[in-house]
Design a protein around this motif. Sequence first.
Motif, PDB file in Angstrom:
ATOM      1  N   PRO A 297      28.281  15.106 101.267  1.00 29.38           N
ATOM      2  CA  PRO A 297      28.594  15.274 102.686  1.00 29.38           C
ATOM      3  C   PRO A 297      28.449  13.967 103.487  1.00 29.38           C
ATOM      4  N   VAL A 298      27.477  13.139 103.116  1.00 31.86           N
ATOM      5  CA  VAL A 298      27.305  11.855 103.810  1.00 31.86           C
ATOM      6  C   VAL A 298      28.536  10.982 103.591  1.00 31.86           C
TER       7      VAL A 298
ATOM      8  N   LYS B  19      31.531  11.928 102.816  1.00 24.66           N
ATOM      9  CA  LYS B  19      32.690  12.534 103.494  1.00 24.66           C
ATOM     10  C   LYS B  19      32.640  12.315 105.004  1.00 24.66           C
ATOM     11  N   ALA B  20      31.441  12.104 105.550  1.00 24.62           N
ATOM     12  CA  ALA B  20      31.314  11.861 106.988  1.00 24.62           C
ATOM     13  C   ALA B  20      31.462  10.376 107.320  1.00 24.62           C
ATOM     14  N   VAL B  21      30.922   9.489 106.478  1.00 23.66           N
ATOM     15  CA  VAL B  21      30.888   8.061 106.803  1.00 23.66           C
ATOM     16  C   VAL B  21      32.166   7.334 106.386  1.00 23.66           C
TER      17      VAL B  21
ATOM     18  N   LEU C 206      35.408   6.917 108.437  1.00 20.47           N
ATOM     19  CA  LEU C 206      35.273   6.132 109.669  1.00 20.47           C
ATOM     20  C   LEU C 206      35.567   4.650 109.449  1.00 20.47           C
TER      21      LEU C 206
END
Length: 160
Positions: A84-85, A87-89, A92
Amino acid sequence: MFDQLSTEQLIHRGRQLCTVIAESKLELDAIEQVLRDRALAMPHEPLADGNREGRRATLRDGIQQVAVLFESDILKASFVSDSPVAKAVLPLLDADQVKALFRKKTTYERAVKDGHKFRLQCADLLPGELAAQVIDLLKDRDRNGIVKSKSVIEWKSSAA
């Protein structure tokens, strides 16, 4: 100094010291928690170094004082590429930014964490000489090639 003592005396004193250290550690942890709580309830100042995140509270009472530092949040040193980290970072950032900020590695991790169980699994899966060769290659060695091993005095295991 200790060479003149018998093994029995050394073991006895070692156990005494382990008890004192353990009790002192518990006491210190409790004291530090109370001091942290008190420091949270008072005004803070930024840390002196402008490049560091965090703040400081100074507790004073009588002639005693201690600074309590609330340092910057701990950042993850690594994350799994499909976590999840990630996929979030990663969305960007562009490819150059990712390359500048992170290093993607591929590693082999033992499927069995316990070293003894891993040795047994090697012996079951591989022919004898190959199992021994793999185990030997996996031994952690110091810069002189000497195999590293762990030694622990088990103070708590045997009753006095």
